[in-house]
Scaffold this motif. Structure first.
Motif, mmCIF file in Angstrom:
data_model
loop_
_atom_site.group_PDB
_atom_site.id
_atom_site.type_symbol
_atom_site.label_atom_id
_atom_site.label_comp_id
_atom_site.label_asym_id
_atom_site.label_seq_id
_atom_site.Cartn_x
_atom_site.Cartn_y
_atom_site.Cartn_z
ATOM 1 N N TYR A 216 -53.685 7.965 -15.873
ATOM 2 C CA TYR A 216 -53.565 7.928 -14.408
ATOM 3 C C TYR A 216 -52.379 7.052 -13.978
ATOM 4 C CZ TYR A 216 -54.820 7.441 -9.510
ATOM 5 O OH TYR A 216 -54.806 7.457 -8.143
ATOM 6 N N LEU A 217 -52.003 6.109 -14.817
ATOM 7 C CA LEU A 217 -50.851 5.262 -14.499
ATOM 8 C C LEU A 217 -49.565 6.078 -14.423
ATOM 9 C CD1 LEU A 217 -51.705 2.256 -16.822
ATOM 10 C CD2 LEU A 217 -52.028 2.411 -14.343
ATOM 11 N N TYR A 218 -49.522 7.177 -15.147
ATOM 12 C CA TYR A 218 -48.362 8.072 -15.111
ATOM 13 C C TYR A 218 -48.407 8.955 -13.866
ATOM 14 C CZ TYR A 218 -45.090 11.679 -16.519
ATOM 15 O OH TYR A 218 -44.043 12.563 -16.554
ATOM 16 N N GLY A 219 -49.594 9.260 -13.400
ATOM 17 C CA GLY A 219 -49.780 10.115 -12.234
ATOM 18 C C GLY A 219 -51.077 10.888 -12.380
ATOM 19 N N ASP A 220 -51.518 11.448 -11.265
ATOM 20 C CA ASP A 220 -52.750 12.228 -11.293
ATOM 21 C C ASP A 220 -52.527 13.486 -12.131
ATOM 22 O OD1 ASP A 220 -55.348 12.678 -10.666
ATOM 23 O OD2 ASP A 220 -54.963 13.569 -8.709
ATOM 24 N N ASN A 221 -53.365 13.682 -13.163
ATOM 25 C CA ASN A 221 -53.171 14.805 -14.076
ATOM 26 C C ASN A 221 -54.516 15.345 -14.529
ATOM 27 O OD1 ASN A 221 -54.066 13.266 -16.404
ATOM 28 N ND2 ASN A 221 -52.146 12.137 -16.169
ATOM 29 N N PRO A 222 -54.528 16.512 -15.189
ATOM 30 C CA PRO A 222 -55.795 17.125 -15.608
ATOM 31 C C PRO A 222 -56.582 16.307 -16.629
ATOM 32 C CG PRO A 222 -53.998 18.709 -15.766
ATOM 33 C CD PRO A 222 -53.397 17.391 -15.428
ATOM 34 N N PHE A 223 -55.902 15.537 -17.472
ATOM 35 C CA PHE A 223 -56.620 14.724 -18.454
ATOM 36 C C PHE A 223 -57.440 13.626 -17.765
ATOM 37 C CE2 PHE A 223 -52.857 16.198 -20.852
ATOM 38 C CZ PHE A 223 -53.530 16.978 -21.786
ATOM 39 N N TYR A 224 -56.850 13.014 -16.749
ATOM 40 C CA TYR A 224 -57.570 11.992 -15.989
ATOM 41 C C TYR A 224 -58.762 12.613 -15.262
ATOM 42 C CZ TYR A 224 -58.797 8.705 -12.363
ATOM 43 O OH TYR A 224 -59.497 7.883 -11.530
ATOM 44 N N LYS A 225 -58.546 13.768 -14.637
ATOM 45 C CA LYS A 225 -59.625 14.438 -13.902
ATOM 46 C C LYS A 225 -60.785 14.791 -14.837
ATOM 47 C CE LYS A 225 -57.938 14.901 -9.725
ATOM 48 N NZ LYS A 225 -58.559 14.329 -8.566
ATOM 49 N N ALA A 226 -60.475 15.290 -16.030
ATOM 50 C CA ALA A 226 -61.529 15.641 -16.988
ATOM 51 C C ALA A 226 -62.308 14.396 -17.417
ATOM 52 C CB ALA A 226 -60.927 16.337 -18.198
ATOM 53 N N ALA A 227 -61.601 13.319 -17.724
ATOM 54 C CA ALA A 227 -62.273 12.080 -18.135
ATOM 55 C C ALA A 227 -63.122 11.521 -17.000
ATOM 56 C CB ALA A 227 -61.244 11.051 -18.590
#
Length: 93
Positions: free
Chosen positions: A20-31
């Motif tokens: 998430y520090l890099y930006g909102d992404n699908p990996f963060y959303k899944a976790a």
């Protein structure tokens, strides 16, 4: 082998949260969704076995639950209200 699988799951979920520090992404959303789902399931399970099972069913079926209570018919009303609340979630229009 199973312990190693668990460790890698923890590592991947931790890296997904830090992504998430890099930006909102699908990996963060899944976790995030996995964390919320597991937390909700854990709280539901603990609440059921520590509160509802001994206090509600222990008074409705005391010989089966062995909670040390006597049969109390007035606990049928909360049981029916709880069932109706669950039915409300299953009905779609």
């Amino acid at each position: 082998m199973l312990e190693l699988f668990g460790v890698w799951c923890i590592v991947l979920l931790t890296l997904s949260i830090f992504s998430y520090l890099y930006g909102d992404n699908p990996f963060y959303k899944a976790a995030e969704h996995i964390f919320v789902g597991v937390s909700a399931g854990y709280i539901f399970t603990i609440t059921f076995w520590d509160t509802i099972w001994p206090n509600l069913f222990g008074r409705l079926i005391p010989s089966y639950v062995q909670a040390g209570f006597e049969f109390d018919i007035s606990y049928l009303f909360p049981l029916f209200l709880g069932i109706f609340m669950l039915f409300r979630l299953s009905i779609t229009f």
